[in-house]
Design a protein around this motif. Structure first.
Motif, PDB file in Angstrom:
ATOM      1  N   LEU A 107       0.843  -1.192   0.000  1.00  0.00           N
ATOM      2  CA  LEU A 107       0.000   0.000   0.000  1.00  0.00           C
ATOM      3  C   LEU A 107       0.877   1.240   0.000  1.00  0.00           C
ATOM      4  O   LEU A 107       1.738   1.413   0.859  1.00  0.00           O
ATOM      5  N   HIS A 108       0.668   2.111  -0.962  1.00  0.00           N
ATOM      6  CA  HIS A 108       1.369   3.384  -1.024  1.00  0.00           C
ATOM      7  C   HIS A 108       0.486   4.341  -1.814  1.00  0.00           C
ATOM      8  O   HIS A 108      -0.663   4.025  -2.146  1.00  0.00           O
ATOM      9  N   LYS A 109       1.002   5.517  -2.094  1.00  0.00           N
ATOM     10  CA  LYS A 109       0.192   6.549  -2.735  1.00  0.00           C
ATOM     11  C   LYS A 109      -0.420   6.065  -4.051  1.00  0.00           C
ATOM     12  O   LYS A 109      -1.608   6.303  -4.323  1.00  0.00           O
ATOM     13  N   ILE A 110       0.363   5.367  -4.869  1.00  0.00           N
ATOM     14  CA  ILE A 110      -0.131   4.954  -6.186  1.00  0.00           C
ATOM     15  C   ILE A 110      -1.185   3.863  -6.064  1.00  0.00           C
ATOM     16  O   ILE A 110      -2.237   3.915  -6.695  1.00  0.00           O
ATOM     17  N   SER A 111      -0.923   2.863  -5.235  1.00  0.00           N
ATOM     18  CA  SER A 111      -1.881   1.760  -5.114  1.00  0.00           C
ATOM     19  C   SER A 111      -3.172   2.204  -4.432  1.00  0.00           C
ATOM     20  O   SER A 111      -4.261   1.761  -4.814  1.00  0.00           O
ATOM     21  N   LEU A 112      -3.076   3.077  -3.440  1.00  0.00           N
ATOM     22  CA  LEU A 112      -4.284   3.571  -2.782  1.00  0.00           C
ATOM     23  C   LEU A 112      -5.117   4.412  -3.740  1.00  0.00           C
ATOM     24  O   LEU A 112      -6.348   4.303  -3.777  1.00  0.00           O
ATOM     25  N   GLY A 113      -4.453   5.274  -4.507  1.00  0.00           N
ATOM     26  CA  GLY A 113      -5.180   6.044  -5.513  1.00  0.00           C
ATOM     27  C   GLY A 113      -5.807   5.148  -6.567  1.00  0.00           C
ATOM     28  O   GLY A 113      -6.914   5.413  -7.045  1.00  0.00           O
ATOM     29  N   SER A 114      -5.113   4.070  -6.928  1.00  0.00           N
ATOM     30  CA  SER A 114      -5.655   3.128  -7.907  1.00  0.00           C
ATOM     31  C   SER A 114      -6.911   2.445  -7.384  1.00  0.00           C
ATOM     32  O   SER A 114      -7.853   2.183  -8.144  1.00  0.00           O
ATOM     33  N   LEU A 115      -6.932   2.156  -6.096  1.00  0.00           N
ATOM     34  CA  LEU A 115      -8.129   1.547  -5.502  1.00  0.00           C
ATOM     35  C   LEU A 115      -9.316   2.500  -5.576  1.00  0.00           C
ATOM     36  O   LEU A 115     -10.457   2.076  -5.795  1.00  0.00           O
ATOM     37  N   ILE A 116      -9.043   3.801  -5.387  1.00  0.00           N
ATOM     38  CA  ILE A 116     -10.128   4.775  -5.481  1.00  0.00           C
ATOM     39  C   ILE A 116     -10.619   4.869  -6.924  1.00  0.00           C
ATOM     40  O   ILE A 116     -11.825   4.961  -7.186  1.00  0.00           O
ATOM     41  N   ILE A 117      -9.690   4.839  -7.883  1.00  0.00           N
ATOM     42  CA  ILE A 117     -10.087   4.825  -9.291  1.00  0.00           C
ATOM     43  C   ILE A 117     -10.921   3.588  -9.596  1.00  0.00           C
ATOM     44  O   ILE A 117     -11.962   3.662 -10.271  1.00  0.00           O
ATOM     45  N   ALA A 118     -10.482   2.449  -9.083  1.00  0.00           N
ATOM     46  CA  ALA A 118     -11.202   1.193  -9.322  1.00  0.00           C
ATOM     47  C   ALA A 118     -12.573   1.180  -8.659  1.00  0.00           C
ATOM     48  O   ALA A 118     -13.475   0.460  -9.101  1.00  0.00           O
ATOM     49  N   LEU A 119     -12.745   1.979  -7.600  1.00  0.00           N
ATOM     50  CA  LEU A 119     -14.002   1.972  -6.848  1.00  0.00           C
ATOM     51  C   LEU A 119     -15.199   2.228  -7.759  1.00  0.00           C
ATOM     52  O   LEU A 119     -16.222   1.543  -7.670  1.00  0.00           O
TER      53      LEU A 119
END
Length: 631
Positions: free
Chosen positions: A1-13
């Motif tokens: 978990l880091h800035k890129i993966s967390l942001g990607s999860l929000i995009i995927a949401l």
């Protein structure tokens, strides 16, 4: 978990619910037509599983260029592809196997007369679609005009590489003139440290003399250890204090410490670059490179948006040159090695061994008293042993003279390389400024001598490398998307029609970014590329439904209108679910431009999918306007 993966999860949401929305909507429609819950659930699985898989794979493939990019920015943003693709594939599996079961257990929709529902749903929408089909060439012309305006608008968007980080730390660079001692750097840093601690809003200051700060944060650019360089970490008390200090400190340090070149910077995002604006002059002769670099520096400095412009060779240093007398040395049987060793021992001492001090090895240096070896005149008393053992004064073996030479020389691929670098004022993007300066330098490039050239460096060059690594995989992405469309639609013409709707997202992306003043950074570019897959997925849903209506016996005109009315709800829900998921990212410095681009692009492209795509379908396949009453 880091800035890129967390942001990607929000995009995927926003994308995760797409398949579930389609399945539930299909079940509700079938139950309204009179199907029982079990039949509606099984029909939803049979009718949507494969089209949704195709759409899910197309959306995931939209992120493929990120995953395959061979560059530092590709490595930095790889998690966008990995996390989003994994989330989408898992969501499809859940949607086709688990959501029908949930629908069977939870949905309680009462049955209605199916004919009434299919005829009377969205009468205004049906009339609007019928008008677009009737005026198909006008509709297509307006769409193409909007697309051209979107491309033109995209050229007006400010250019950016990566934005600065929102971390609280600030870095302060201090450069004394080339050749300054470590003691002088330390004395200056103590004064700067005292000044910074007295400023309001500063929580702590950590100083490192002679080197960069430790790499406590991956994208920090490390400087070579040098006696005239120091770096400090300033930790503000709050984000507001950081912004106030960022605006105040550059002028304060320049005024209070004019003997040094200072720089205040925030921590970066993305691959590190030394300075945001950089231009490098390369060639085989150091003097010519220096002269050409002076011309480049004038151009860079003349730009109103530039500040703190300088070159990376820094100042020249005073040198003591010993020109050997070859004839005299040959007469005494002496060599250049012995001459160099003797003069070096007189000035700097002679290393005779090493001792261990904790975890470090310290050189043991034999040299004259401090007051003697720091004085170049000490060479007057130095001597060298001849072959016969006689002691020969060093001054008899050569001519001593004082001169100047670069304290630091950079090379690249064997050529001398001098870089002109600097920062930009607040309110403008470095890539925009660098592009503007690069166009001005084109005139200077035409008059360069053979073997010399000026190249772009800094954020603009890194942005170009990153974009090239992404664009190199775009053809593969488009090929795979088209292949999936062919497998699903089994028609080249229909697949091509759906495929051509992908770029329509540029219209809304350009409009939203210009309206909200967001820059076109590397992350925003990734969002626009991924937007292509989202739009094609919605177009696929609509065209697939048109084909099903025609296969069920409907006339092409009625099939188009019925398909739009029937798929209006899932297309709108899936599109706006993705748009709403971007709202938390809008205020993010890093993700904000990407969120704005996707939101604007998806909203406009969804509207065009519902109105322009039917007109394009009708024009493509020659659908005739019925003479009598129609849907």
């Amino acid at each position: 978990l880091h800035k890129i993966s967390l942001g990607s999860l929000i995009i995927a949401l926003g994308l995760l619910v797409d398949d579930a929305i389609i399945v539930v909507e299909m079940m509700v429609c079938k139950m309204e037509e009179g199907f029982d819950r079990l039949a509606a659930s099984t029909h939803a699985f049979a009718a949507t599983a494969m089209p949704m898989l195709t759409g899910t794979l197309i959306t995931a493939i939209g992120f493929l260029p990120i995953g395959l990019a061979v560059s530092t920015v590709g490595e930095y943003t790889y998690a966008i592809f990995a996390v989003t693709t994994a989330a989408l594939l898992i969501s499809w599996f859940v949607s086709v196997y688990f959501v029908p079961y949930l629908g069977y257990r939870l949905l309680k929709t009462e049955a209605h007369a199916g004919a009434v529902i299919r005829t009377d749903h969205y009468p205004r929408l049906r009339r609007a679609v019928a008008w677009c089909i009737s005026h198909r060439w006008s509709t297509i012309g307006m769409t193409l005009s909007a697309f051209v305006l979107g491309i033109v608008g995209m050229t007006q968007v400010e250019q950016q590489f990566f934005p600065a980080s929102n971390r609280p730390e600030m870095l302060v660079d201090i450069w004394l003139p080339e050749g300054a001692s470590m003691a002088a750097s330390e004395a200056l840093v103590r004064r700067v440290d005292k000044e910074l601690r007295a400023e309001k809003g500063v929580a702590s200051v950590s100083a490192f003399v002679g080197s960069s700060v430790p790499r406590f944060y991956l994208p920090i650019e490390q400087a070579l250890p040098q006696s005239n360089f120091s770096q400090l970490i300033v930790l503000p008390e709050s984000h507001e204090a950081r912004e106030a200090l960022r605006r105040k400190l550059p002028d304060l340090l320049a005024t209070r410490f004019p003997e040094a070149r200072t720089r205040v910077q925030l921590l970066p995002n993305g691959p590190p670059v030394t300075y945001p604006v950089m231009f490098r002059v390369l060639g085989p002769n150091a003097q010519t490179v220096t002269e050409l670099a002076a011309d480049v520096e004038k151009v860079v400095h003349a730009d109103i948006a530039m500040r703190n412009t300088h070159d990376n060779w820094n100042e020249e240093v005073r040198t003591l040159v010993l020109a050997p007398d070859a004839a005299r040395m040959q007469e005494l049987g002496l060599g250049y090695t012995g001459l160099a060793a003797s003069s070096n021992a007189s000035l700097e001492g002679l290393t005779v061994g090493r001792v261990q001090d904790g975890d470090k090895l310290v050189d043991v240096v034999l040299r004259q008293p401090h007051t003697t070896y720091v004085d170049p005149a000490s060479l007057n008393g130095a001597s060298l042993s001849a072959v016969d053992g006689a002691s020969v004064p060093l001054t008899q073996l050569g001519q001593l003279s004082l001169g100047w030479e670069p304290g630091l020389v950079w090379r690249q691929n064997g050529d001398f390389a001098m870089t002109i670098q600097g920062e930009v004022i607040d309110g403008v993007q470095a890539n925009t400024v660098a592009s503007r300066i690069d166009k001005v330098l084109d005139g200077l490039r035409q008059s360069l001598p053979p073997g010399y050239h000026i190249e772009v460096a800094g954020a603009l060059a890194e942005s170009g490398k990153g974009s090239d690594s992404i664009n190199a995989n775009v053809p593969l992405m488009l090929f795979l998307m088209f292949t999936l469309l062919m497998l699903q639609l089994r028609s080249f013409s229909r697949s091509l029609l759906v495929f051509l709707t992908g770029p329509l997202g540029i219209i809304g992306a350009a409009a939203s970014m210009l309206l909200l003043g967001r820059p076109m950074g590397f992350v925003a570019m990734l969002g626009i590329i991924a937007l292509n897959g989202m739009i094609i997925r919605n177009s696929l849903i609509l065209v697939d439904q048109i084909e099903k209506e025609i296969a069920a016996g409907a006339e092409p005109w009625d099939a188009i209108i019925q398909a739009v009315a029937g798929r209006f709800r899932p297309i709108m829900l899936t599109a706006f679910a993705a748009v709403l998921a971007m709202i938390p990212l809008m205020q993010s410095t890093f993700w904000g431009p990407m969120a704005v681009a996707i939101m604007g692009g998806l909203v406009v492209a969804t509207v065009l999918t519902l109105f322009s795509l039917p007109a394009m379908y009708a024009a493509w396949f020659g659908v005739k306007i019925p003479s009598g009453p129609h849907a």
